[in-house]
Design an enzyme around this catalytic site. Sequence first.
Site, short mmCIF file in Angstrom:
data_model
loop_
_atom_site.label_atom_id
_atom_site.label_comp_id
_atom_site.label_asym_id
_atom_site.label_seq_id
_atom_site.Cartn_x
_atom_site.Cartn_y
_atom_site.Cartn_z
N SER A 178 31.83 -29.70 75.75
CA SER A 178 32.03 -28.37 76.19
C SER A 178 31.28 -27.96 77.45
O SER A 178 30.12 -28.59 77.61
CB SER A 178 31.74 -27.30 74.99
OG SER A 178 31.86 -25.94 75.61
N TYR A 233 26.61 -24.25 68.11
CA TYR A 233 27.76 -24.95 68.88
C TYR A 233 27.45 -25.59 69.95
O TYR A 233 27.77 -26.53 70.34
CB TYR A 233 28.84 -23.79 68.99
CG TYR A 233 30.05 -24.43 69.82
CD1 TYR A 233 30.99 -24.96 69.14
CD2 TYR A 233 30.22 -24.22 71.36
CE1 TYR A 233 32.02 -25.51 69.84
CE2 TYR A 233 31.15 -24.86 71.99
CZ TYR A 233 32.28 -25.45 71.31
OH TYR A 233 33.26 -25.89 72.02
#
Length: 586
Positions: A456, A469
């Site tokens: 990501s 995350y």
Amino acid sequence: MSLEGARERWVRTGGVELCVAELGDETQPTVVLVHGYPDSKEVWSEVATRLADRFHVVLYDVRGHGSSTAPQPLRGGFTLEKLTDDFLAVVDAVSPDKPVHLVGHDWGSVQSWEFVTVRRTEGRIASFTSMSGPSLDHFGHWIKQRVKRPTPRKVGQLLGQGAKSWYVYLLHTPVLPELAWRGPLGKQWPKILQRVEKVPSGDYPTPSLPTDAAHGAWLYRDNVRARLNRPRDDAYAHAPVQLVTPLGDAFLSERLYDELEQWAPQLVRRTLPAKHWIPRTRPDQLAAWITEFVHANEDGVPVRDTVATGKYADRFGGQLVLVTGAGSGIGRATAFAFAEAGARVIAVDRDSESAARTAEMSRLIGSPEAWAETVDVSDEQAMEKLAEKVATEYGVVDVLVNNAGIGLSGSFFDTTAADWKKVLDVNLWGVIHGCRLFGKQMAERGQGGHIVNTASAAAYQPSKALPAYSTSKAAVLMLSECLRAELAGQGIGVSAICPGFVNTNITSTARFAGVDALEEKRRQKKSARLYGLRNYPPEKVADAIVRAVVRNQAVVPVTPEARGAHLMSRFTPKALRAIARMEPPL
């Protein structure tokens, strides 16, 4: 694997005796494998063994190679005309009533182009698979076109191929090639192949190599200059042709085949990220492509209908691709992208219905075969069982896409140990399990492959709202970099894909730490709405994943904001840290 157990016979033709080996059921379609230089028929042993379950497989030592005898005198004994006589004598002996499916590598392909373009073989060849060896006639015309109408690009192509053909000039010198092959080069050749070409050690090359190479020099001397100077104008293939081009071939440029359709109107193109000796380094893929092509032509299917028509069909046709988190979003779009390219797809998701739907749609889109598997990637034992099942029932994966992931937002102190464990179990350990299990199978097979890990932009863009995350994705990014370094020598590429804001359902399922259920629901809806307004489709990420495999890219930021943050992380990290302190919209 060797040719142990093969049935052997001798075929006499033109003053020589050819050693012919046969495997498989003689009532099945006959596939004839022709070896190159400086090889013997054993170069095909890995491919032949894989084909023998379905076909009558025939291999023979070209005159002067392996166990076949050499013509006397050697000069003039290796012309393409005499090699064609040999081929016809072999096929008349092994398949007198039916045409054969021809496969050639290197000089085996060069002479096979002669077989498939001369009139006296019409009706004897059902199909031809060519790899790493052009027609000398086509090559001659290719050179003439570039000499007559030179442009900077065409001159560059001529010079590039001229540099790759350095060995051809040496083989035309008298005596020296024979002395080299019977001396130090012959002794060092197996080590050279292992080090430079990554050819596995074993029963290849055979002890006859020095003699084979010395005799085979006459293949070049008897044919190359004569054909390149006076190429035939009628060298049209009278059978369907499948061209397999290894993209890392040190001896032949891809550009040699640019105008091949005019000579082979029934042409299918395939490409492989491999070097020259693909019969030894990529036997599984070659066997799959040969099988598909033979069956299509045996069934009378038009050649253009035998492969997918997607952008990268020549690269991924028939390959096995496994995608985790394939039930929706980026995973589903990725499965579809590989299906369009003709890959066989395994759609993995913890939601069985979603996985089944992805597999069903993949088949409709263009995948020859697609399956659904239900598994939670964070469950180590379940992943081990999946890896064992895939290897047993479908084969070793060629491309692995570790895409499954979950979202978690919330400050560090609002995030519990259980929250951390859950996000790391899926986002990091799920990737670790996939890389460890399926990557190990790739490495043990020794035929290369590619691993894609979905990270990501959060992997390099810090945020006070995404500590868990971002940590999980940063770990995936570093894992990918480490694996890329470790597996590079085994022909396995590793890519980390770093999307930004993509319109998928991860926003509606992401958890928000430190708030009650009602507030979490509100934030999920708001996030989904914001991502929807951004509306960056998962299909664009899927396209980036496919390109990353084709180009063997290391780190791929996908969306504009992901690319911008990646640049900032390298050149203006302080600015990125300042952005991280901003309050996220709630």
